[in-house]
Design a protein around this motif. Structure first.
Motif, PDB file in Angstrom:
ATOM      1  N   GLU A  91     -15.171  19.324 -40.995  1.00  0.00           N
ATOM      2  CA  GLU A  91     -14.531  19.399 -39.775  1.00  0.00           C
ATOM      3  C   GLU A  91     -12.998  19.818 -39.823  1.00  0.00           C
ATOM      4  O   GLU A  91     -12.633  19.591 -40.775  1.00  0.00           O
ATOM      5  N   PHE A  92     -12.302  20.501 -38.821  1.00  0.00           N
ATOM      6  CA  PHE A  92     -10.873  20.590 -38.901  1.00  0.00           C
ATOM      7  C   PHE A  92     -10.366  20.771 -37.440  1.00  0.00           C
ATOM      8  O   PHE A  92     -11.138  20.857 -36.620  1.00  0.00           O
ATOM      9  N   LYS A  93      -8.843  20.621 -37.503  1.00  0.00           N
ATOM     10  CA  LYS A  93      -8.399  20.419 -36.154  1.00  0.00           C
ATOM     11  C   LYS A  93      -7.767  21.969 -35.878  1.00  0.00           C
ATOM     12  O   LYS A  93      -6.992  22.519 -36.782  1.00  0.00           O
ATOM     13  N   TYR A  94      -8.189  22.455 -34.876  1.00  0.00           N
ATOM     14  CA  TYR A  94      -7.466  23.836 -34.183  1.00  0.00           C
ATOM     15  C   TYR A  94      -6.997  23.766 -33.039  1.00  0.00           C
ATOM     16  O   TYR A  94      -7.720  23.313 -31.893  1.00  0.00           O
ATOM     17  N   LEU A  95      -5.867  23.768 -32.776  1.00  0.00           N
ATOM     18  CA  LEU A  95      -5.105  23.887 -31.367  1.00  0.00           C
ATOM     19  C   LEU A  95      -5.368  22.390 -30.797  1.00  0.00           C
ATOM     20  O   LEU A  95      -5.669  22.474 -29.373  1.00  0.00           O
ATOM     21  N   GLY A  96      -5.397  21.475 -31.606  1.00  0.00           N
ATOM     22  CA  GLY A  96      -5.362  20.145 -30.795  1.00  0.00           C
ATOM     23  C   GLY A  96      -6.780  19.688 -30.678  1.00  0.00           C
ATOM     24  O   GLY A  96      -7.242  18.452 -30.327  1.00  0.00           O
ATOM     25  N   THR A  97      -7.837  20.399 -31.164  1.00  0.00           N
ATOM     26  CA  THR A  97      -9.234  19.949 -30.834  1.00  0.00           C
ATOM     27  C   THR A  97      -9.882  20.139 -32.358  1.00  0.00           C
ATOM     28  O   THR A  97      -9.809  20.889 -32.913  1.00  0.00           O
ATOM     29  N   THR A  98     -10.678  18.987 -32.552  1.00  0.00           N
ATOM     30  CA  THR A  98     -11.386  18.679 -33.578  1.00  0.00           C
ATOM     31  C   THR A  98     -12.592  19.565 -33.416  1.00  0.00           C
ATOM     32  O   THR A  98     -13.708  19.228 -32.797  1.00  0.00           O
ATOM     33  N   LEU A  99     -12.886  20.471 -34.455  1.00  0.00           N
ATOM     34  CA  LEU A  99     -14.120  21.391 -34.550  1.00  0.00           C
ATOM     35  C   LEU A  99     -15.056  20.765 -35.718  1.00  0.00           C
ATOM     36  O   LEU A  99     -14.470  20.469 -36.769  1.00  0.00           O
ATOM     37  N   THR A 100     -16.261  20.520 -35.647  1.00  0.00           N
ATOM     38  CA  THR A 100     -17.029  19.836 -36.540  1.00  0.00           C
ATOM     39  C   THR A 100     -18.270  21.134 -36.871  1.00  0.00           C
ATOM     40  O   THR A 100     -18.503  22.165 -36.199  1.00  0.00           O
ATOM     41  N   ASN A 101     -18.901  21.248 -37.982  1.00  0.00           N
ATOM     42  CA  ASN A 101     -19.567  21.592 -38.580  1.00  0.00           C
ATOM     43  C   ASN A 101     -20.982  21.902 -37.723  1.00  0.00           C
ATOM     44  O   ASN A 101     -21.657  22.572 -37.823  1.00  0.00           O
ATOM     45  N   LEU A 102     -21.165  20.993 -37.176  1.00  0.00           N
ATOM     46  CA  LEU A 102     -22.455  20.568 -36.292  1.00  0.00           C
ATOM     47  C   LEU A 102     -22.177  20.910 -34.969  1.00  0.00           C
ATOM     48  O   LEU A 102     -22.972  20.709 -34.166  1.00  0.00           O
ATOM     49  N   ASN A 103     -20.858  21.251 -34.614  1.00  0.00           N
ATOM     50  CA  ASN A 103     -20.683  21.650 -33.176  1.00  0.00           C
ATOM     51  C   ASN A 103     -20.690  20.457 -32.333  1.00  0.00           C
ATOM     52  O   ASN A 103     -21.199  20.660 -31.035  1.00  0.00           O
ATOM     53  N   ALA A 104     -20.520  19.184 -32.893  1.00  0.00           N
ATOM     54  CA  ALA A 104     -20.681  18.082 -32.140  1.00  0.00           C
ATOM     55  C   ALA A 104     -19.306  17.653 -31.563  1.00  0.00           C
ATOM     56  O   ALA A 104     -18.401  17.775 -32.015  1.00  0.00           O
ATOM     57  N   ILE A 105     -19.391  17.248 -29.970  1.00  0.00           N
ATOM     58  CA  ILE A 105     -18.180  16.863 -29.450  1.00  0.00           C
ATOM     59  C   ILE A 105     -18.118  15.371 -29.243  1.00  0.00           C
ATOM     60  O   ILE A 105     -17.105  15.042 -28.569  1.00  0.00           O
ATOM     61  N   ARG A 106     -19.007  14.623 -29.859  1.00  0.00           N
ATOM     62  CA  ARG A 106     -19.144  13.190 -29.529  1.00  0.00           C
ATOM     63  C   ARG A 106     -17.477  12.563 -29.941  1.00  0.00           C
ATOM     64  O   ARG A 106     -17.034  11.874 -29.265  1.00  0.00           O
ATOM     65  N   GLU A 107     -17.160  12.881 -31.127  1.00  0.00           N
ATOM     66  CA  GLU A 107     -15.779  12.297 -31.508  1.00  0.00           C
ATOM     67  C   GLU A 107     -14.477  12.797 -30.622  1.00  0.00           C
ATOM     68  O   GLU A 107     -13.570  12.014 -30.206  1.00  0.00           O
ATOM     69  N   GLU A 108     -14.683  14.075 -30.389  1.00  0.00           N
ATOM     70  CA  GLU A 108     -13.561  14.910 -29.615  1.00  0.00           C
ATOM     71  C   GLU A 108     -13.490  14.227 -28.181  1.00  0.00           C
ATOM     72  O   GLU A 108     -12.532  13.827 -27.542  1.00  0.00           O
ATOM     73  N   PHE A 109     -14.845  14.000 -27.574  1.00  0.00           N
ATOM     74  CA  PHE A 109     -14.993  13.351 -26.079  1.00  0.00           C
ATOM     75  C   PHE A 109     -14.261  11.988 -26.414  1.00  0.00           C
ATOM     76  O   PHE A 109     -13.482  11.514 -25.312  1.00  0.00           O
ATOM     77  N   LYS A 110     -14.528  11.212 -27.440  1.00  0.00           N
ATOM     78  CA  LYS A 110     -14.198   9.780 -27.216  1.00  0.00           C
ATOM     79  C   LYS A 110     -12.534   9.752 -27.489  1.00  0.00           C
ATOM     80  O   LYS A 110     -11.824   9.001 -27.030  1.00  0.00           O
ATOM     81  N   LYS A 111     -12.007  10.907 -28.101  1.00  0.00           N
ATOM     82  CA  LYS A 111     -10.574  10.807 -28.540  1.00  0.00           C
ATOM     83  C   LYS A 111      -9.957  11.422 -27.227  1.00  0.00           C
ATOM     84  O   LYS A 111      -8.891  10.723 -26.720  1.00  0.00           O
ATOM     85  N   ARG A 112     -10.725  12.243 -26.495  1.00  0.00           N
ATOM     86  CA  ARG A 112     -10.105  12.536 -25.016  1.00  0.00           C
ATOM     87  C   ARG A 112     -10.017  11.240 -24.322  1.00  0.00           C
ATOM     88  O   ARG A 112      -9.040  11.067 -23.428  1.00  0.00           O
ATOM     89  N   LEU A 113     -11.134  10.675 -23.980  1.00  0.00           N
ATOM     90  CA  LEU A 113     -11.038   9.414 -23.301  1.00  0.00           C
ATOM     91  C   LEU A 113      -9.988   8.278 -23.582  1.00  0.00           C
ATOM     92  O   LEU A 113      -9.172   7.802 -22.753  1.00  0.00           O
ATOM     93  N   ARG A 114      -9.748   8.227 -24.811  1.00  0.00           N
ATOM     94  CA  ARG A 114      -8.674   7.278 -25.244  1.00  0.00           C
ATOM     95  C   ARG A 114      -7.688   7.902 -24.969  1.00  0.00           C
ATOM     96  O   ARG A 114      -6.596   6.907 -24.673  1.00  0.00           O
ATOM     97  N   SER A 115      -7.243   9.204 -25.286  1.00  0.00           N
ATOM     98  CA  SER A 115      -5.882   9.599 -24.792  1.00  0.00           C
ATOM     99  C   SER A 115      -5.687   9.635 -23.320  1.00  0.00           C
ATOM    100  O   SER A 115      -4.498   9.230 -22.775  1.00  0.00           O
TER     101      SER A 115
END
Length: 189
Positions: A78-102
């Motif tokens: 995974e890596f961060k690009y323009l504030g978004t975490t992209l994963t090799n499985l194209n999963a958004i679960r962690e990004e979604f959780k991060k957005r809700l926490r923010s």
């Protein structure tokens, strides 16, 4: 941007991503990028350069690093690009959780404003739409939500709206009421 006759380069300021259908294509694109950068006096920082393989096949191209010139590029999951975490499985679960926490952090920082009687409900809605909602929905265009994630977004929004509209007391009956999303008054217990 076109590279090698096809669109294979995403760039924003100094954040650059090269794309390729295989490690070989990616290496060719990276070499073309490095050469083009050298021509105008720029240099690619090998320490910050990583690569990621996105594939439905979990065993696809298990090479752990790519070597180019005198530099080695590490493979990441995974890596961060323009504030978004992209994963090799194209999963958004962690990004979604991060957005809700923010979003929750933002919500709690303006919570007193949202419950203040000095501000109108319209102004509070504007605060929600301009301050809190963009934090939660940043780059949501790429999200493919599950029903559970949609429900979590609704729960978050309802929490904010309850803070804005709050419970109301019926002066005649003395009961407490609250405003629901469907804008019907429901007895508040």
């Amino acid at each position: 941007m076109k590279l090698n006759s096809t669109h294979q380069l995403l760039a924003y300021a100094d954040d650059v991503n090269t794309l390729g259908g295989s490690t070989h294509t990616l290496k060719e694109n990276a070499e073309a990028l490095v050469a083009a950068a050298r021509e105008i006096g720029l240099e690619v920082c090998a320490d910050k350069t990583k690569y990621m393989v996105m594939s439905r096949d979990q065993n696809a191209e298990r090479i752990h690093s790519v070597r180019m010139d005198n530099s080695t590029f590490e493979r990441v999951e995974e890596f961060k690009y323009l504030g978004t975490t992209l994963t090799n499985l194209n999963a958004i679960r962690e990004e979604f959780k991060k957005r809700l926490r923010s979003g929750n952090t933002c919500y709690y920082s303006v919570q007193k404003l949202l419950s203040s009687r000095l501000l109108s409900k319209n102004l509070k809605i504007k605060l929600y739409r301009t301050i809190i909602l963009p934090v939660v929905l940043y780059v949501c265009e790429i999200w493919s939500l599950t029903l559970r994630q949609e429900r979590r977004l609704r729960v978050f929004e309802n929490k904010v709206l309850r803070r804005i509209f709050g419970p109301m007391r019926d002066e005649v009956m003395g009961d407490w009421w609250r405003l629901h999303n469907d804008e019907k008054n429901v007895l508040y217990s």
